[in-house]
Design an enzyme around this catalytic site. Structure first.
Site, PDB file in Angstrom:
ATOM      1  N   GLU A  86      14.029  72.412  15.460  1.00 17.54           N
ATOM      2  CA  GLU A  86      12.696  72.013  15.931  1.00 17.54           C
ATOM      3  C   GLU A  86      12.952  70.816  16.835  1.00 17.54           C
ATOM      4  O   GLU A  86      13.661  69.885  16.442  1.00 17.54           O
ATOM      5  CB  GLU A  86      11.819  71.602  14.747  1.00 17.54           C
ATOM      6  CG  GLU A  86      11.428  72.751  13.841  1.00 17.54           C
ATOM      7  CD  GLU A  86      10.454  73.723  14.500  1.00 17.54           C
ATOM      8  OE1 GLU A  86       9.752  73.325  15.449  1.00 17.54           O
ATOM      9  OE2 GLU A  86      10.406  74.880  14.068  1.00 17.54           O
ATOM     10  N   THR A 132      21.074  65.102  19.930  1.00 15.98           N
ATOM     11  CA  THR A 132      20.261  64.432  20.935  1.00 15.98           C
ATOM     12  C   THR A 132      20.609  62.948  21.029  1.00 15.98           C
ATOM     13  O   THR A 132      21.069  62.357  20.045  1.00 15.98           O
ATOM     14  CB  THR A 132      18.777  64.579  20.538  1.00 15.98           C
ATOM     15  OG1 THR A 132      17.980  63.724  21.342  1.00 15.98           O
ATOM     16  CG2 THR A 132      18.539  64.193  19.086  1.00 15.98           C
ATOM     17  N   ASP A 133      20.312  62.355  22.179  1.00 11.93           N
ATOM     18  CA  ASP A 133      20.519  60.907  22.300  1.00 11.93           C
ATOM     19  C   ASP A 133      19.454  60.117  21.535  1.00 11.93           C
ATOM     20  O   ASP A 133      19.590  58.907  21.348  1.00 11.93           O
ATOM     21  CB  ASP A 133      20.574  60.466  23.773  1.00 11.93           C
ATOM     22  CG  ASP A 133      19.300  60.742  24.557  1.00 11.93           C
ATOM     23  OD1 ASP A 133      18.330  61.276  23.984  1.00 11.93           O
ATOM     24  OD2 ASP A 133      19.274  60.410  25.764  1.00 11.93           O
ATOM     25  N   GLU A 134      18.396  60.802  21.078  1.00 14.27           N
ATOM     26  CA  GLU A 134      17.312  60.083  20.384  1.00 14.27           C
ATOM     27  C   GLU A 134      17.762  59.510  19.045  1.00 14.27           C
ATOM     28  O   GLU A 134      17.103  58.630  18.496  1.00 14.27           O
ATOM     29  CB  GLU A 134      16.102  61.002  20.180  1.00 14.27           C
ATOM     30  CG  GLU A 134      15.528  61.474  21.498  1.00 14.27           C
ATOM     31  CD  GLU A 134      14.116  62.016  21.404  1.00 14.27           C
ATOM     32  OE1 GLU A 134      13.432  61.738  20.407  1.00 14.27           O
ATOM     33  OE2 GLU A 134      13.712  62.710  22.336  1.00 14.27           O
ATOM     34  N   TYR A 158      11.444  63.596  14.236  1.00 12.57           N
ATOM     35  CA  TYR A 158      12.396  64.490  14.925  1.00 12.57           C
ATOM     36  C   TYR A 158      13.793  63.861  14.963  1.00 12.57           C
ATOM     37  O   TYR A 158      14.772  64.474  14.533  1.00 12.57           O
ATOM     38  CB  TYR A 158      11.910  64.798  16.354  1.00 12.57           C
ATOM     39  CG  TYR A 158      13.010  65.322  17.244  1.00 12.57           C
ATOM     40  CD1 TYR A 158      13.592  66.564  17.011  1.00 12.57           C
ATOM     41  CD2 TYR A 158      13.503  64.558  18.311  1.00 12.57           C
ATOM     42  CE1 TYR A 158      14.627  67.032  17.814  1.00 12.57           C
ATOM     43  CE2 TYR A 158      14.531  65.014  19.110  1.00 12.57           C
ATOM     44  CZ  TYR A 158      15.094  66.260  18.862  1.00 12.57           C
ATOM     45  OH  TYR A 158      16.119  66.716  19.650  1.00 12.57           O
ATOM     46  N   LYS A 162      17.405  64.926  13.178  1.00 13.64           N
ATOM     47  CA  LYS A 162      18.637  65.226  13.916  1.00 13.64           C
ATOM     48  C   LYS A 162      19.765  64.276  13.476  1.00 13.64           C
ATOM     49  O   LYS A 162      20.915  64.685  13.344  1.00 13.64           O
ATOM     50  CB  LYS A 162      18.414  65.118  15.426  1.00 13.64           C
ATOM     51  CG  LYS A 162      17.549  66.220  16.019  1.00 13.64           C
ATOM     52  CD  LYS A 162      18.105  67.626  15.848  1.00 13.64           C
ATOM     53  CE  LYS A 162      19.279  67.920  16.745  1.00 13.64           C
ATOM     54  NZ  LYS A 162      19.709  69.351  16.632  1.00 13.64           N
TER      55      LYS A 162
HETATM   56  C1  T46 Z   1       4.770  65.983  26.693  1.00 12.20           C
HETATM   57  C2  T46 Z   1       4.508  64.642  27.325  1.00 12.20           C
HETATM   58  C3  T46 Z   1       5.484  63.667  27.355  1.00 12.20           C
HETATM   59  N1  T46 Z   1       5.230  62.457  27.905  1.00 12.20           N
HETATM   60  C4  T46 Z   1       6.318  61.453  27.921  1.00 12.20           C
HETATM   61  C5  T46 Z   1       6.973  61.182  26.584  1.00 12.20           C
HETATM   62  C6  T46 Z   1       8.420  60.886  26.974  1.00 12.20           C
HETATM   63  O1  T46 Z   1       8.551  59.522  27.292  1.00 12.20           O
HETATM   64  C7  T46 Z   1       8.668  61.722  28.231  1.00 12.20           C
HETATM   65  C8  T46 Z   1       9.361  63.045  27.967  1.00 12.20           C
HETATM   66  O2  T46 Z   1       8.694  63.658  26.895  1.00 12.20           O
HETATM   67  P1  T46 Z   1       9.203  65.026  26.235  1.00 12.20           P
HETATM   68  O3  T46 Z   1       8.315  65.324  25.088  1.00 12.20           O
HETATM   69  O4  T46 Z   1       9.314  66.046  27.314  1.00 12.20           O
HETATM   70  O5  T46 Z   1      10.687  64.670  25.782  1.00 12.20           O
HETATM   71  P2  T46 Z   1      11.279  63.532  24.795  1.00 12.20           P
HETATM   72  O6  T46 Z   1      10.300  63.106  23.796  1.00 12.20           O
HETATM   73  O7  T46 Z   1      11.902  62.482  25.652  1.00 12.20           O
HETATM   74  O8  T46 Z   1      12.408  64.391  24.048  1.00 12.20           O
HETATM   75  C9  T46 Z   1      13.177  65.391  24.712  1.00 12.20           C
HETATM   76  O9  T46 Z   1      14.477  64.953  25.009  1.00 12.20           O
HETATM   77  C10 T46 Z   1      15.264  64.575  23.904  1.00 12.20           C
HETATM   78  C11 T46 Z   1      16.617  64.149  24.366  1.00 12.20           C
HETATM   79  C12 T46 Z   1      15.256  65.577  22.807  1.00 12.20           C
HETATM   80  O10 T46 Z   1      16.161  65.643  22.010  1.00 12.20           O
HETATM   81  C13 T46 Z   1      14.013  66.330  22.556  1.00 12.20           C
HETATM   82  O11 T46 Z   1      14.246  67.521  21.855  1.00 12.20           O
HETATM   83  C14 T46 Z   1      13.287  66.625  23.834  1.00 12.20           C
HETATM   84  O12 T46 Z   1      11.990  67.102  23.514  1.00 12.20           O
HETATM   85  O13 T46 Z   1       7.349  61.977  28.763  1.00 12.20           O
HETATM   86  C15 T46 Z   1       4.006  62.144  28.485  1.00 12.20           C
HETATM   87  O14 T46 Z   1       3.787  61.045  29.013  1.00 12.20           O
HETATM   88  N2  T46 Z   1       3.042  63.113  28.456  1.00 12.20           N
HETATM   89  C16 T46 Z   1       3.227  64.349  27.899  1.00 12.20           C
HETATM   90  O15 T46 Z   1       2.298  65.167  27.895  1.00 12.20           O
END
Ligand code: T46
Length: 352
Positions: A86, A132-134, A158, A162
């Site tokens: 997930e 992930t880097d998270e 999440y 991980k």
């Molecule tokens: C969906 C969404 C996101 N965002 C922001 C939140 C984050 O700062 C950035 C990227 O969000 P996203 O949910 O696409 O990705 P991350 O939360 O950075 O995490 C992703 O990259 C890592 C490495 C993983 O490991 C995750 O599996 C992957 O989902 O945009 C918004 O501002 N608006 C939105 O509607």
């Protein structure tokens, strides 16, 4: 067949690119794609490889120990690339149990099934865990980067799940000598990504002239990597990485969300023949994501220095390619965004 490789989560976004690469590049490997086909798994991602003689799809759940034992025995699996997970942070905030089940228990189940099947004969076997880097937490705006030595400090359910799975993989290596490698990658983008993630969500919303929900002030920073470059890194590390090691994978490509969003807007508007910046009006600042990590940026020098991998695609080229792909594959997007998705979308993005 020279090798029998199990790829878990192969019908997902990154998984499907790894399956495609391996099926094409290694005709003498049997590639078994195991996927539960949750909302994010989609066999349409693999139409071009589904009839290849070295490809087999198995629908199954990594949490089902008996099924995993049978699978290892039936195909005499000697290598695992474990991508099933997930992966969406916002979903993990709403439903942490599902993340613990799949990411923690699923990984442990798979590790145990592999250990039992390989039974101490580690030579020629490998378990490659994709992470992930998270797990490293968040960086300030000071130019520092996550290295393989950075202490784990996950913040979201999440990333906590991980991190836990990474620890189980390392524990298996350290306790049993189990042949495992872990990779931690930055944000991926490219074709076949589920439109809950920033880039495909925004491309689709711009096309339909729907609001673009920017969390907080759009100042968070992410390091973006084209998904095929990630798949190549996995290929390199799976074959040539060292057991017990961790490799960071990143693009050296940091973007503030709002700047990235403006690039997407400009690209989509241009390709749809709209006046420049026409879709800027869709930008809507919404309540921030809870616990939103400020900045991720990864140092992948170890991977470059030891194994020679580096990103091949410039970001401008990658984004152009990605936007063109989504606009040319509307049917794929429309299939995904019908039914269940609409309900999720309403819950998630309206009234934030
Ligand atoms: C969906 C969404 C996101 N965002 C922001 C939140 C984050 O700062 C950035 C990227 O969000 P996203 O949910 O696409 O990705 P991350 O939360 O950075 O995490 C992703 O990259 C890592 C490495 C993983 O490991 C995750 O599996 C992957 O989902 O945009 C918004 O501002 N608006 C939105 O509607």
């Amino acid at each position: 067949m020279k090798r029998n490789i199990l790829i878990t989560g192969g019908a997902g976004f990154i998984g499907s690119h790894v399956v495609r690469l391996f099926v094409g590049k290694y005709p003498d490997y049997r590639i078994i794609n195991l996927d539960r086909l949750t909302y994010a798994g989609n066999l349409a991602n693999l139409r071009d490889v589904e009839n290849r003689p070295n490809y087999t799809f198995v629908k199954g759940d990594i949490c089902d120990y008996d099924a995993m034992r049978s699978l290892f025995a039936e195909y005499d699996i000697d290598g695992v690339i474990h991508l099933a997970a997930e992966s969406h942070v916002d979903r993990s905030i709403r439903d942490p149990f599902t993340f613990a089940r799949t990411n923690v228990m699923g990984t442990l189940t798979l590790l145990q099934a592999a250990r039992e099947h390989w039974n101490g004969a580690w030579e020629g076997r490998r378990f490659h865990h994709i992470s992930t880097d998270e797990v490293y937490g968040a960086l300030p705006f000071d130019g520092t980067l996550f290295t393989e030595q950075t202490r784990y400090d996950p913040h979201s359910p999440y990333s906590a799940s991980k991190a836990s799975s990474d620890h189980f993989v390392r524990a298996f290596h350290d306790t049993y000598g189990f042949p495992a490698v872990v990779t931690n990658c930055s944000n991926n983008y490219g074709p076949y990504q589920f439109p809950e993630k920033l880039i495909p969500l925004f491309i689709n919303n711009i096309r339909h002239e729907k609001p673009l929900p920017v969390y907080g002030r759009g100042e968070n920073v992410r390091d973006w990597l084209y998904v095929e470059d990630h798949a190549r890194a996995i290929d390199t590390i799976f074959h040539r990485g060292r057991d017990g090691e961790t490799y960071n994978i990143g693009g050296f490509n940091e973007w503030r969300n709002i700047d990235l969003i403006r690039v997407i807007i400009r690209t989509v508007d241009r390709l749809l023949g709209r006046p420049e910046g026409a879709s800027e009006k869709l930008i809507t600042y919404v309540t921030d994501r809870a616990g939103h990590d400020l900045r991720y940026a990864i140092d992948s020098r170890k991977l470059k220095e030891e194994l020679g991998w580096e990103p091949s695609l410039q970001f401008e080229e990658g984004i152009e390619k990605t936007v063109r792909w989504y606009l040319a594959n509307q049917e794929w997007m429309d299939d995904i965004t019908s039914g269940e998705y609409e309900r999720y979308y309403q819950e998630m993005y309206t009234g934030r």
